[in-house]
Design an enzyme around this catalytic site. Structure first.
Site, PDB file in Angstrom:
ATOM      1  N   ASP A 434       0.218  -1.543  -0.382  1.00 27.64           N
ATOM      2  CA  ASP A 434      -0.035  -0.275   0.546  1.00 27.64           C
ATOM      3  C   ASP A 434       0.764   0.981   0.212  1.00 27.64           C
ATOM      4  O   ASP A 434       2.073   1.620   0.706  1.00 27.64           O
ATOM      5  CB  ASP A 434      -0.625  -0.568   1.282  1.00 27.64           C
ATOM      6  CG  ASP A 434      -1.539   1.551   1.469  1.00 27.64           C
ATOM      7  OD1 ASP A 434      -2.483   1.149   0.402  1.00 27.64           O
ATOM      8  OD2 ASP A 434      -1.617   1.937   2.520  1.00 27.64           O
ATOM      9  N   GLU A 487       0.859  -0.660  -5.112  1.00 28.58           N
ATOM     10  CA  GLU A 487       0.459   0.697  -5.314  1.00 28.58           C
ATOM     11  C   GLU A 487       1.292   2.268  -5.437  1.00 28.58           C
ATOM     12  O   GLU A 487       1.544   1.885  -4.212  1.00 28.58           O
ATOM     13  CB  GLU A 487      -0.828   0.380  -4.448  1.00 28.58           C
ATOM     14  CG  GLU A 487      -1.653   1.998  -4.662  1.00 28.58           C
ATOM     15  CD  GLU A 487      -2.134   2.751  -3.144  1.00 28.58           C
ATOM     16  OE1 GLU A 487      -3.212   3.308  -3.423  1.00 28.58           O
ATOM     17  OE2 GLU A 487      -1.556   2.073  -2.135  1.00 28.58           O
TER      18      GLU A 487
END
Length: 764
Positions: A434, A487
């Site tokens: 993330d 990401e």
């Protein structure tokens, strides 16, 4: 005053929790007295009014005397050897016999363990630090070890000592690791660490390496054994080890376990052994419901995902986190699957069942930041241990979280080992990292003057980049065939390139540019799309710079953005047709696929973490048809190698025509690896059908219509080509042959030459 072998100041250091090595004082020690070799046993026993040393083998007891403090006991025993002794204590009317923790002097951590940890290279440090049920000298108990180099004193707290930090004080080693073996306790014990700094402030902390924690809002760690589960996924793991995932179909169903579906009743779930799981209420907004357990999710979610045809489930962070509203992205227990849904063994069962149903498991991993909660990593030993001390490097003010200090070896080791841990102990198949951009840039969401440059004056976080390279290099070394997905929302180069080329080492990167372009494009009135054809075609200009995954994730259906269907223009029919058109194009476009739960049946409202999905919509035919569309789309994707084997090779894609912006139509070819097979894809992005639309194709023959997003069974108008079309000897688009097609409104066609039918027609 009774005779004693200990000075008052030494006793006081124990009584006041100020000794870095209580083994120097407590336990058994050989001494010389009156020319004889004898043993002295010392114990600090708060709440005890009397104590005895018990020698079970000799069946003897020796009364202990108090010295310098009403609860500090000492006993001199005239014997040449002393082992396996016990302590009998009297507290009120109760007597208890137990082993002395300070009789177990040998550390479990070796010098080599500590050396590797100090240099950041102990890849299985989770087997050493934390709480581990074990046996020492024939006695079972739990070994505790925690890194707190700047603490003055560390104790273990738990139900077993009435949460009294005086009773189980730990020993500090040279590298700042504190340890203690506590006999006669076991799996299931609740515990914390009491950490005192040199200013006298006391902090109660959960175990950074704890394998299990209490359900929120409680914060204690729980002793857990991760080696008791019997796995049944050997075939899956063996196949994974010998498979290149980049040449396989990857269609990911992203799910938040806490809001996919709730149990309608707060009745506890039953375990296989007949016991019940603790009830964890899902939300104050839905007080009559509770979370499903991992085992219940295995019986509900896995069949659902299997029916839809997805290859993987991606779980929003399941590491322990205190606040439901963080969606799991503010982690306090990096080594503990959240207890909202059950125990570590329950989560193992969930993963095992996924594998037995040929579904991979990807877990969102958050090494970029952590929350400030008092029981967590923040200010862990009274200093900025895991985070940077300077807030210009150590804090994300936008999120109210702290940033890991990647330049510190032990912190880096904590995170590197954590990534490996989930693959090792839970058999997961991938991680999605993330907020990578927040890690890579020192000025991320910071104004001028709020960040510090690197040693070269730049804004790149070089330590974070090196950390990510280390993680990915080790992941693929230990676990070939797994996924590491970034990401990353900027143009940092070579994110998904191998580390030996200078890349960050991920094998996939979310294509955030494609996502934004397509959502912008599909939110337009179709008449205006002719002026924005570049939104559709631009991704292929940079497609081969990275190994891209096309993701329509949870981030796109929250914070006022609406759900996917709500972004689409037109009436309800057109909205649903646009959704089908978008996803059919997505599955035909090069790159692996990810989509968030609820998109598959057309939920109208935004995702709400406090409630489950709008399952009643599936009572209505349009939503049933959309679900059928995704089932068939996944089936086609998995069965047609041209759609996935050359995702990241230039030879896997050819435009037929990308310039027909007047009609908002694009067409292209996808090719299969190591064969001459290919499919033809034609996309009409407006509600205007075209009854005679001609495209060029490379080979002569009959082209079967494999897929039509406008089919009646999906809720479309059922315009199409009656199963397929023969080519005409009419060159077009620099191709020797062409097809005269009927393009449905807001529709995508996928066609493939039927070589058998073509051969029969030609008489060959």
């Amino acid at each position: 005053m009774p005779m004693t072998t200990i000075a008052p100041e030494q006793v006081n250091r124990i009584v006041w929790n100020q000794h870095h090595d209580p083994f120097e004082i407590l336990g058994s020690h050989p001494i010389e007295q009156n020319g004889k070799n004898v043993w002295v046993v010392r114990a600090y026993l708060p709440n005890a009014s009397a104590a005895w040393v018990v020698l079970p083998e000799q069946r003897q007891e020796y009364a202990m005397q108090t010295v310098h403090d009403p609860h500090f006991f000492e006993c001199i025993i005239e014997t040449s050897e002393l082992s396996n002794y016990q302590l009998k204590t009297k507290e009120g009317e109760h007597e208890r016999v137990s082993y002395d923790p300070y009789a177990f002097r040998s550390p479990r951590l070796t010098d080599f363990d500590l050396h590797l940890f100090a240099e950041g290279n102990h890849h299985r440090i989770y087997e050493k630090l934390g709480a581990h049920f074990t046996e020492v000298d024939g006695v079972t108990g739990v070994y505790f070890a925690v890194w707190a180099p700047n603490a003055r004193n560390v104790s273990v707290l738990g139900d077993f000592n009435l949460w009294d930090g005086r009773k189980h004080q730990m020993r500090k080693g040279a590298t700042g690791v504190w340890e203690l073996f506590i006999p006669e306790i076991g799996v299931g014990e609740h515990y914390k660490y009491e950490i005192k700094n040199f200013a006298g402030h006391i902090y109660e902390k959960s175990d950074p390496f704890g394998f299990q924690q209490e359900p929120r809002p409680k914060t204690a760690s729980i002793v857990s054994n991760l080696n008791s589960y019997n796995w049944s996924d050997e075939n899956w793991l063996e196949q994974r080890r010998h498979t290149d995932p980049l040449t396989q179909p990857i269609s990911v169903y992203e799910v938040h376990l806490g809001s996919w579906l709730h149990a309608a009743s707060a009745e506890p779930a039953k375990l296989p052994n007949g016991e019940t799981e603790p009830v964890v209420i899902a939300s104050e907004l839905n007080p009559g419901a509770r979370f499903l357990t991992y085992r219940e999710l295995a019986s509900r979610l896995i069949p659902y995902v299997k029916e839809l045809g997805y290859t993987h489930i991606e779980l929003l962070p399941i590491a322990e986190h205190p606040f439901d509203g963080s969606w799991g992205y503010q982690v306090t227990g990096y080594y503990a699957p959240t207890s909202r849904f059950g125990t570590p063994e329950d989560f193992m069962y969930f993963v095992d069942q996924c594998h037995q149903n040929n579904i991979g498991v990807i877990v969102d991993w958050v090494p970029g930041h952590f929350p400030k909660d008092g029981h967590g990593l923040a200010f862990f030993d009274g200093t900025h241990l895991y985070e940077h001390a300077d807030s210009r490097k150590g804090e994300h003010k936008e999120w109210g979280t702290l940033v890991f200090n990647y330049s510190r070896n032990e912190v880096r080791n904590f995170l590197v080992a954590n990534a490996l841990f989930w693959f090792d102990k839970y058999h997961i198949d991938g991680i999605r990292v993330d907020a990578v951009a927040s890690m890579l840039y020192l000025d991320y969401c910071r104004k001028e003057g709020e960040w510090l440059p690197n040693q070269y004056g730049g804004r790149e976080n070089l330590e974070a980049a090196d950390f990510l390279r280390q993680v990915n290099h080790l992941l693929f070394s230990y676990f070939p065939g797994v996924l590491s997905i970034a990401e990353e929302s900027t143009d940092w180069p070579m994110v998904s390139w191998p580390t030996y080329t200078g890349g960050l080492g991920f094998n996939l990167k979310w294509n955030m540019g494609w996502m934004h372009d397509m959502l912008d494009y599909f939110s337009m009135d179709p008449w205006f799309r002719q002026f924005h054809q570049n939104n559709v075609t631009f991704s292929m200009w940079y497609n081969h710079s990275e190994n891209f995954m096309l993701a329509l994730s949870h981030d796109e259906v929250v914070h006022g953005k609406s759900n996917i269907i709500g972004k689409m223009p037109g009436d309800k029919w057109q909205k649903l047709a646009n959704v089908r058109c978008l996803f059919a194009y997505m599955f035909a476009h090069p790159g692996k696929k990810t989509m968030f739960m609820s998109m598959e049946f057309g939920q109208w409202s935004e995702w709400n973490v406090w409630a489950d999905l709008e399952w009643p919509l599936l009572q209505f035919e349009p939503h049933q048809q959309l679900k059928k569309f995704f089932t068939e789309l996944n089936k086609l994707y998995r069965s047609e190698p041209a759609l996935y084997t050359l995702d990241f090779a230039r030879e896997g894609f050819d435009w037929i025509d990308c310039s027909d912006n007047r009609h908002s139509v694009v067409s292209f070819i996808r090719r299969e690896k190591d064969t001459e097979n290919f499919v033809v894809v034609v996309c009409n992005f407006t509600p205007q059908p075209h009854s005679h639309y001609r495209i060029g194709v490379p080979e002569k023959g009959f082209y079967t219509e494999l897929f039509n997003s406008d089919a009646r069974q999906y809720g479309g108008s059922n315009m199409g080509n009656l199963g397929g079309k023969w080519t005409d000897d009419w060159s077009m688009h620099s191709r020797p042959y062409s097809l005269d097609l009927c393009l449905p409104p807001l529709g995508v066609l996928i066609l493939k030459m039927d070589k058998e039918k073509t051969a029969k027609a030609s008489g060959s």
